[in-house]
Scaffold this motif. Sequence first.
Motif, mmCIF file in Angstrom:
data_model
loop_
_atom_site.group_PDB
_atom_site.id
_atom_site.type_symbol
_atom_site.label_atom_id
_atom_site.label_comp_id
_atom_site.label_asym_id
_atom_site.label_seq_id
_atom_site.Cartn_x
_atom_site.Cartn_y
_atom_site.Cartn_z
ATOM 1 N N GLN A 6 32.099 -23.909 14.422
ATOM 2 C CA GLN A 6 31.847 -25.535 14.376
ATOM 3 C C GLN A 6 32.628 -26.088 15.570
ATOM 4 O OE1 GLN A 6 35.106 -25.049 10.559
ATOM 5 N NE2 GLN A 6 34.866 -27.116 11.298
ATOM 6 N N PRO A 7 32.340 -27.296 16.039
ATOM 7 C CA PRO A 7 32.720 -27.905 17.335
ATOM 8 C C PRO A 7 34.255 -27.871 17.114
ATOM 9 C CG PRO A 7 31.623 -29.411 15.905
ATOM 10 C CD PRO A 7 31.544 -28.229 15.174
ATOM 11 N N ILE A 8 34.929 -27.811 18.195
ATOM 12 C CA ILE A 8 36.533 -27.806 18.231
ATOM 13 C C ILE A 8 36.903 -29.057 17.888
ATOM 14 C CG2 ILE A 8 38.227 -27.374 19.609
ATOM 15 C CD1 ILE A 8 36.936 -25.037 21.007
ATOM 16 N N SER A 9 36.368 -30.211 18.411
ATOM 17 C CA SER A 9 36.766 -31.440 18.373
ATOM 18 C C SER A 9 35.461 -32.563 18.421
ATOM 19 C CB SER A 9 37.907 -31.752 19.470
ATOM 20 O OG SER A 9 37.020 -31.959 20.900
ATOM 21 N N MET A 10 35.867 -33.867 17.711
ATOM 22 C CA MET A 10 34.944 -34.887 17.824
ATOM 23 C C MET A 10 35.564 -35.989 17.850
ATOM 24 S SD MET A 10 32.263 -33.646 15.058
ATOM 25 C CE MET A 10 31.105 -35.251 15.151
ATOM 26 N N ASP A 11 34.907 -37.105 18.265
ATOM 27 C CA ASP A 11 35.861 -38.401 18.508
ATOM 28 C C ASP A 11 34.896 -39.538 17.682
ATOM 29 O OD1 ASP A 11 36.901 -38.170 21.744
ATOM 30 O OD2 ASP A 11 37.838 -37.609 19.950
ATOM 31 N N SER A 12 35.043 -40.286 17.006
ATOM 32 C CA SER A 12 34.524 -41.372 16.417
ATOM 33 C C SER A 12 35.304 -42.782 16.255
ATOM 34 C CB SER A 12 34.207 -40.808 14.920
ATOM 35 O OG SER A 12 33.391 -41.973 14.296
ATOM 36 N N TYR A 13 34.609 -43.687 15.843
ATOM 37 C CA TYR A 13 35.330 -44.998 15.836
ATOM 38 C C TYR A 13 35.286 -45.367 14.220
ATOM 39 C CZ TYR A 13 35.119 -45.432 20.912
ATOM 40 O OH TYR A 13 35.530 -45.181 22.092
ATOM 41 N N GLU A 14 36.194 -46.171 13.979
ATOM 42 C CA GLU A 14 36.286 -46.832 12.430
ATOM 43 C C GLU A 14 34.811 -47.405 12.043
ATOM 44 O OE1 GLU A 14 39.829 -49.396 12.858
ATOM 45 O OE2 GLU A 14 40.356 -48.366 10.935
ATOM 46 N N GLY A 15 34.500 -46.990 10.843
ATOM 47 C CA GLY A 15 33.700 -47.585 10.280
ATOM 48 C C GLY A 15 32.075 -46.866 10.477
ATOM 49 N N GLN A 16 32.149 -45.841 11.273
ATOM 50 C CA GLN A 16 30.946 -44.968 11.757
ATOM 51 C C GLN A 16 31.088 -43.806 10.514
ATOM 52 O OE1 GLN A 16 31.457 -43.901 15.871
ATOM 53 N NE2 GLN A 16 30.153 -45.337 16.545
ATOM 54 N N GLU A 17 29.715 -43.286 10.396
ATOM 55 C CA GLU A 17 29.599 -42.298 9.922
ATOM 56 C C GLU A 17 29.859 -40.905 10.767
ATOM 57 O OE1 GLU A 17 26.096 -41.042 7.181
ATOM 58 O OE2 GLU A 17 25.324 -40.340 8.894
ATOM 59 N N GLU A 108 38.603 -30.709 14.972
ATOM 60 C CA GLU A 108 39.652 -31.883 14.885
ATOM 61 C C GLU A 108 39.085 -33.224 15.277
ATOM 62 O OE1 GLU A 108 42.928 -30.969 17.867
ATOM 63 O OE2 GLU A 108 44.024 -32.690 17.564
ATOM 64 N N LEU A 109 39.023 -34.065 14.187
ATOM 65 C CA LEU A 109 38.211 -35.318 14.311
ATOM 66 C C LEU A 109 39.254 -36.362 14.623
ATOM 67 C CD1 LEU A 109 35.692 -37.250 13.735
ATOM 68 C CD2 LEU A 109 36.453 -37.251 11.343
ATOM 69 N N SER A 110 38.943 -37.031 15.556
ATOM 70 C CA SER A 110 39.892 -38.233 15.932
ATOM 71 C C SER A 110 39.079 -39.609 15.892
ATOM 72 C CB SER A 110 40.195 -38.195 17.460
ATOM 73 O OG SER A 110 40.940 -39.315 18.019
ATOM 74 N N VAL A 111 39.418 -40.321 14.796
ATOM 75 C CA VAL A 111 39.033 -41.487 14.756
ATOM 76 C C VAL A 111 39.695 -42.783 15.514
ATOM 77 C CG1 VAL A 111 38.396 -43.380 13.159
ATOM 78 C CG2 VAL A 111 38.405 -40.707 12.502
ATOM 79 N N LYS A 112 38.945 -43.558 16.267
ATOM 80 C CA LYS A 112 39.811 -44.245 17.137
ATOM 81 C C LYS A 112 39.271 -45.731 16.421
ATOM 82 C CE LYS A 112 39.459 -41.414 21.034
ATOM 83 N NZ LYS A 112 38.583 -41.223 22.150
ATOM 84 N N PRO A 113 40.373 -46.999 16.503
ATOM 85 C CA PRO A 113 39.915 -48.175 16.217
ATOM 86 C C PRO A 113 38.757 -48.825 16.966
ATOM 87 C CG PRO A 113 42.175 -48.184 17.273
ATOM 88 C CD PRO A 113 41.399 -46.883 17.354
#
Lengths: 113, 114
Positions: A6-17, A108-113
């Motif tokens: 699986q991917p080591i890390s992913m970034d996303s923003y609040e409200g996204q799928e 490691e999922l990082s969700v940003k504002p």
Amino acid sequence: LAKTTQPISMDSYEGQEVNITCSHNNIATNDYITWYQQFPSQGPRFIIQGYKTKVTNEVASLFIPADRKSSTLSLPRVSLSDTAVYYCLVGDIGDNQGGKLIFGQGTELSVKP
Amino acid sequence: EPEVTQTPSHQVTQMGQEVILRCVPISNHLYFYWYRQILGQKVEFLVSFYNNEISEKSEIFDDQFSVERPDGSNFTLKIRSTKLEDSAMYFCASSEREYGYGYTFGSGTRLTVV
């Protein structure tokens, strides 16, 4: 026990799928796919488990194609509190090996504002 | 929601000392486990316990380690003669049945060996 990738890390923003895909090319007939979530300094938490097609609960959905060589964890409308490490595990429920779980490095999922 | 309770949350011990990490699994669960996670590394399986005996243990779980279910509620991990490399988070878990589904982990004990 089938190896997972699986991917080591992913970034996303609040409200996204968010969709996290796990590859398990050597999955065996009796293997189930299980996902866990871990926050810093806490124990892993069971999210969802499936064998084929689609499974949905109040937290996430798990999509498993017909060949079962991969699976996708889908988190709808993520929030900052979903920032965590997500683990994909594959194994046989009834393999009489004491039920041990083999964790990889996770995503490691990082969700940003 | 039922919880697995671990005590203490943090333990500091001197090298060579013995420590006992305690866990109270969920009451109707039958399978019990210990895992550890060294800072920045993977969660590693140590041992599984069912029907008052060890079901499986990893290579890590050598003679330095032992587990016990002294009564109907507690599940303990004893580490004898601690070493610096034993410093880690130790997680207890329990489940109703084998493998994966319905596993519940505790919040862990952070063991620091100095």
